[in-house]
Design a protein around this motif. Structure first.
Motif, PDB file in Angstrom:
ATOM      1  N   ILE A 292       1.063  -1.238   0.062  1.00  0.00           N
ATOM      2  CA  ILE A 292      -0.062  -0.009  -0.118  1.00  0.00           C
ATOM      3  C   ILE A 292       1.149   1.053  -0.090  1.00  0.00           C
ATOM      4  CG2 ILE A 292      -1.680   1.377   1.095  1.00  0.00           C
ATOM      5  CD1 ILE A 292      -2.690  -1.143   2.690  1.00  0.00           C
ATOM      6  N   SER A 293       0.651   1.980  -0.951  1.00  0.00           N
ATOM      7  CA  SER A 293       1.642   3.191  -0.930  1.00  0.00           C
ATOM      8  C   SER A 293       0.773   4.648  -1.042  1.00  0.00           C
ATOM      9  CB  SER A 293       2.355   3.089  -2.132  1.00  0.00           C
ATOM     10  OG  SER A 293       3.372   4.369  -2.474  1.00  0.00           O
ATOM     11  N   LEU A 294       0.784   5.192  -0.178  1.00  0.00           N
ATOM     12  CA  LEU A 294       0.075   6.595  -0.120  1.00  0.00           C
ATOM     13  C   LEU A 294       1.003   7.885   0.131  1.00  0.00           C
ATOM     14  CD1 LEU A 294      -2.318   5.647   2.854  1.00  0.00           C
ATOM     15  CD2 LEU A 294      -2.927   5.463   0.341  1.00  0.00           C
ATOM     16  N   THR A 295       0.667   8.770  -0.685  1.00  0.00           N
ATOM     17  CA  THR A 295       1.245  10.117  -0.780  1.00  0.00           C
ATOM     18  C   THR A 295       0.551  11.119  -0.153  1.00  0.00           C
ATOM     19  OG1 THR A 295       2.632   9.463  -2.490  1.00  0.00           O
ATOM     20  CG2 THR A 295       2.584  11.878  -1.970  1.00  0.00           C
ATOM     21  N   PHE A 296       0.879  11.916   1.066  1.00  0.00           N
ATOM     22  CA  PHE A 296       0.075  12.829   1.701  1.00  0.00           C
ATOM     23  C   PHE A 296       0.783  14.244   1.121  1.00  0.00           C
ATOM     24  CE2 PHE A 296      -0.646   9.108   4.090  1.00  0.00           C
ATOM     25  CZ  PHE A 296      -2.049   9.105   4.179  1.00  0.00           C
ATOM     26  N   ARG A 297      -0.113  15.055   1.228  1.00  0.00           N
ATOM     27  CA  ARG A 297       0.250  16.665   0.970  1.00  0.00           C
ATOM     28  C   ARG A 297       0.600  17.398   2.344  1.00  0.00           C
ATOM     29  NH1 ARG A 297      -3.718  18.479  -3.353  1.00  0.00           N
ATOM     30  NH2 ARG A 297      -5.221  17.394  -1.942  1.00  0.00           N
ATOM     31  N   HIS A 298       0.001  16.941   3.294  1.00  0.00           N
ATOM     32  CA  HIS A 298      -0.116  17.613   4.818  1.00  0.00           C
ATOM     33  C   HIS A 298       0.583  16.759   5.789  1.00  0.00           C
ATOM     34  CE1 HIS A 298      -2.858  20.632   3.363  1.00  0.00           C
ATOM     35  NE2 HIS A 298      -3.768  19.938   2.868  1.00  0.00           N
ATOM     36  N   PHE A 299       1.764  17.355   6.552  1.00  0.00           N
ATOM     37  CA  PHE A 299       2.668  16.538   7.322  1.00  0.00           C
ATOM     38  C   PHE A 299       1.637  16.055   8.474  1.00  0.00           C
ATOM     39  CE2 PHE A 299       6.866  17.767   6.014  1.00  0.00           C
ATOM     40  CZ  PHE A 299       7.510  16.453   6.012  1.00  0.00           C
ATOM     41  N   PHE A 300       0.704  16.822   8.831  1.00  0.00           N
ATOM     42  CA  PHE A 300       0.029  16.405  10.037  1.00  0.00           C
ATOM     43  C   PHE A 300      -1.000  15.371   9.819  1.00  0.00           C
ATOM     44  CE2 PHE A 300      -2.361  20.021   8.465  1.00  0.00           C
ATOM     45  CZ  PHE A 300      -3.773  19.566   8.679  1.00  0.00           C
ATOM     46  N   VAL A 301      -1.578  15.251   8.730  1.00  0.00           N
ATOM     47  CA  VAL A 301      -2.511  14.150   8.268  1.00  0.00           C
ATOM     48  C   VAL A 301      -1.445  12.834   8.222  1.00  0.00           C
ATOM     49  CG1 VAL A 301      -3.871  13.149   6.552  1.00  0.00           C
ATOM     50  CG2 VAL A 301      -3.850  15.642   6.686  1.00  0.00           C
ATOM     51  N   ARG A 302      -0.565  12.844   7.748  1.00  0.00           N
ATOM     52  CA  ARG A 302       0.507  11.788   7.551  1.00  0.00           C
ATOM     53  C   ARG A 302       0.747  11.273   8.913  1.00  0.00           C
ATOM     54  NH1 ARG A 302       6.753  11.821   7.116  1.00  0.00           N
ATOM     55  NH2 ARG A 302       7.192   9.964   5.851  1.00  0.00           N
ATOM     56  N   LYS A 303       1.101  12.119   9.931  1.00  0.00           N
ATOM     57  CA  LYS A 303       1.411  11.877  11.100  1.00  0.00           C
ATOM     58  C   LYS A 303       0.454  11.230  12.079  1.00  0.00           C
ATOM     59  CE  LYS A 303       4.558  15.999  11.937  1.00  0.00           C
ATOM     60  NZ  LYS A 303       5.638  15.297  12.535  1.00  0.00           N
ATOM     61  N   VAL A 304      -0.787  11.573  11.716  1.00  0.00           N
ATOM     62  CA  VAL A 304      -1.951  10.826  12.225  1.00  0.00           C
ATOM     63  C   VAL A 304      -1.864   9.374  11.902  1.00  0.00           C
ATOM     64  CG1 VAL A 304      -4.495  10.550  12.392  1.00  0.00           C
ATOM     65  CG2 VAL A 304      -3.359  12.897  12.568  1.00  0.00           C
ATOM     66  N   MET A 305      -1.715   9.079  10.356  1.00  0.00           N
ATOM     67  CA  MET A 305      -1.770   7.712   9.890  1.00  0.00           C
ATOM     68  C   MET A 305      -0.557   6.900  10.539  1.00  0.00           C
ATOM     69  SD  MET A 305      -4.212   7.963   8.264  1.00  0.00           S
ATOM     70  CE  MET A 305      -5.103   9.687   7.693  1.00  0.00           C
ATOM     71  N   LEU A 306       0.473   7.549  10.786  1.00  0.00           N
ATOM     72  CA  LEU A 306       1.693   6.789  11.314  1.00  0.00           C
ATOM     73  C   LEU A 306       1.433   6.340  12.697  1.00  0.00           C
ATOM     74  CD1 LEU A 306       4.636   8.927  10.126  1.00  0.00           C
ATOM     75  CD2 LEU A 306       3.916   6.744   9.084  1.00  0.00           C
ATOM     76  N   VAL A 307       0.480   7.035  13.503  1.00  0.00           N
ATOM     77  CA  VAL A 307       0.363   6.555  14.821  1.00  0.00           C
ATOM     78  C   VAL A 307      -0.950   6.087  14.883  1.00  0.00           C
ATOM     79  CG1 VAL A 307      -0.350   7.768  17.323  1.00  0.00           C
ATOM     80  CG2 VAL A 307       1.520   8.809  15.824  1.00  0.00           C
ATOM     81  N   ARG A 308      -1.976   6.088  14.164  1.00  0.00           N
ATOM     82  CA  ARG A 308      -3.215   5.957  14.427  1.00  0.00           C
ATOM     83  C   ARG A 308      -3.405   4.304  14.133  1.00  0.00           C
ATOM     84  NH1 ARG A 308      -8.973   5.763  11.469  1.00  0.00           N
ATOM     85  NH2 ARG A 308     -10.414   6.410  13.176  1.00  0.00           N
ATOM     86  N   TYR A 309      -2.394   3.974  13.170  1.00  0.00           N
ATOM     87  CA  TYR A 309      -2.689   2.188  12.726  1.00  0.00           C
ATOM     88  C   TYR A 309      -1.514   1.455  13.374  1.00  0.00           C
ATOM     89  CZ  TYR A 309      -6.522   4.261   9.985  1.00  0.00           C
ATOM     90  OH  TYR A 309      -7.690   4.669   9.429  1.00  0.00           O
ATOM     91  N   ALA A 310      -0.737   2.018  14.211  1.00  0.00           N
ATOM     92  CA  ALA A 310       0.326   1.279  14.691  1.00  0.00           C
ATOM     93  C   ALA A 310       0.226   0.814  16.053  1.00  0.00           C
ATOM     94  CB  ALA A 310       1.571   2.407  14.699  1.00  0.00           C
ATOM     95  N   SER A 311       1.043  -0.238  16.587  1.00  0.00           N
ATOM     96  CA  SER A 311       0.890  -0.398  17.998  1.00  0.00           C
ATOM     97  C   SER A 311       2.344  -0.049  18.578  1.00  0.00           C
ATOM     98  CB  SER A 311       0.766  -2.207  18.244  1.00  0.00           C
ATOM     99  OG  SER A 311      -0.359  -2.545  17.507  1.00  0.00           O
TER     100      SER A 311
END
Length: 247
Positions: A134-153
């Motif tokens: 799965i490859s996603l490209t974000f334009r907003h840093f803070f949206v990307r930061k949410v993804m890196l935390v939200r789906y991780a243990s």
């Protein structure tokens, strides 16, 4: 032409984040059409990220320097860590780029686990690595930061630059303020972190800027088995905590 004059400034591509974080002089105080489009773009990025990652149940985010060459022992170690976590049933999420991120994604695929990259739009584009399911490209840093935390243990960090340190301290802040609970922050490559940890102890802890409990949020691992053990332990605590909350 004078050195340092406006005519001598380098021209770089403008990103959407740059638009979001700047407030042009003379802009009307009312919500403009431009602001409304920015709000819509943020909402659309969240929706796209949530939709793409919604099936992830267990994952670990691995971060480190994009400049780490494939010949570096840290690259090989990051690949081993990605494989160990993948074999334990975790998806591996990275920033999607080269270096440590590529190595961790590659390790996940070695183990047959899901490999995810959350890339970011930069003025000089950072290409996604070739080891992503799965490859996603974000334009907003803070949206990307949410993804890196939200789906991780948990987060696993290898030495890196400003971007790695940004994610490291943001993770520690989220844990300290209990925005996330039982979320391990694992530092791999012990001696390379010694200077930073010594400074946290001698400056922040000694002067009362943080508590001793804040300092022990950092966990250390020298190899893939240690990383996996720490993540498993904390994941079990997270499941127990939220299971009690739901009951």
């Amino acid at each position: 032409m004078e050195v340092g004059s406006e005519d001598n400034l380098p021209v770089k591509p403008r990103t959407l984040d740059e638009d979001l974080l700047s407030w042009p002089e003379g802009q009307d105080e009312q919500l403009s059409e431009h602001d409304a489009r920015l709000i819509e773009s943020v909402a659309a990025e969240f929706a796209a990220g949530f939709a793409a990652l919604r099936r992830i149940r267990r994952a670990v985010t691995i971060l480190g320097s994009a400049r780490t060459p494939r010949s570096d022992p840290e690259y090989a170690l990051a690949r081993e860590v990605g494989a160990a976590l993948g074999a334990a049933g975790y998806a591996v999420i990275t920033g999607g780029g080269p270096g440590i991120m590529e190595a961790a994604n590659r390790g996940a695929q070695d183990a047959g686990a899901l490999s995810v990259g959350c890339n970011i739009e930069l003025p000089h584009e950072q290409a996604s690595n070739l080891h992503l399911d799965i490859s996603l490209t974000f334009r907003h840093f803070f949206v990307r930061k949410v993804m890196l935390v939200r789906y991780a243990s948990g987060f696993v960090f290898f030495p890196g630059g400003y971007g790695t340190l940004d994610e490291l301290f943001e993770a520690l802040t989220l844990i300290q303020t209990e925005k996330v609970r039982y979320f391990p922050v694992v530092l791999v490559g012990g001696p390379r972190w010694d200077g930073l940890v010594d400074w946290l102890s001698s400056e922040l802890l000694v002067r009362g800027r943080i508590d001793s409990d804040d300092l022990v949020l950092l966990r250390y691992a020298s190899g893939p088995d240690e990383v996996r053990a720490i993540v498993d332990e904390q994941h079990a605590r997270t499941q127990a905590y939220y299971g009690r909350q739901a009951s």
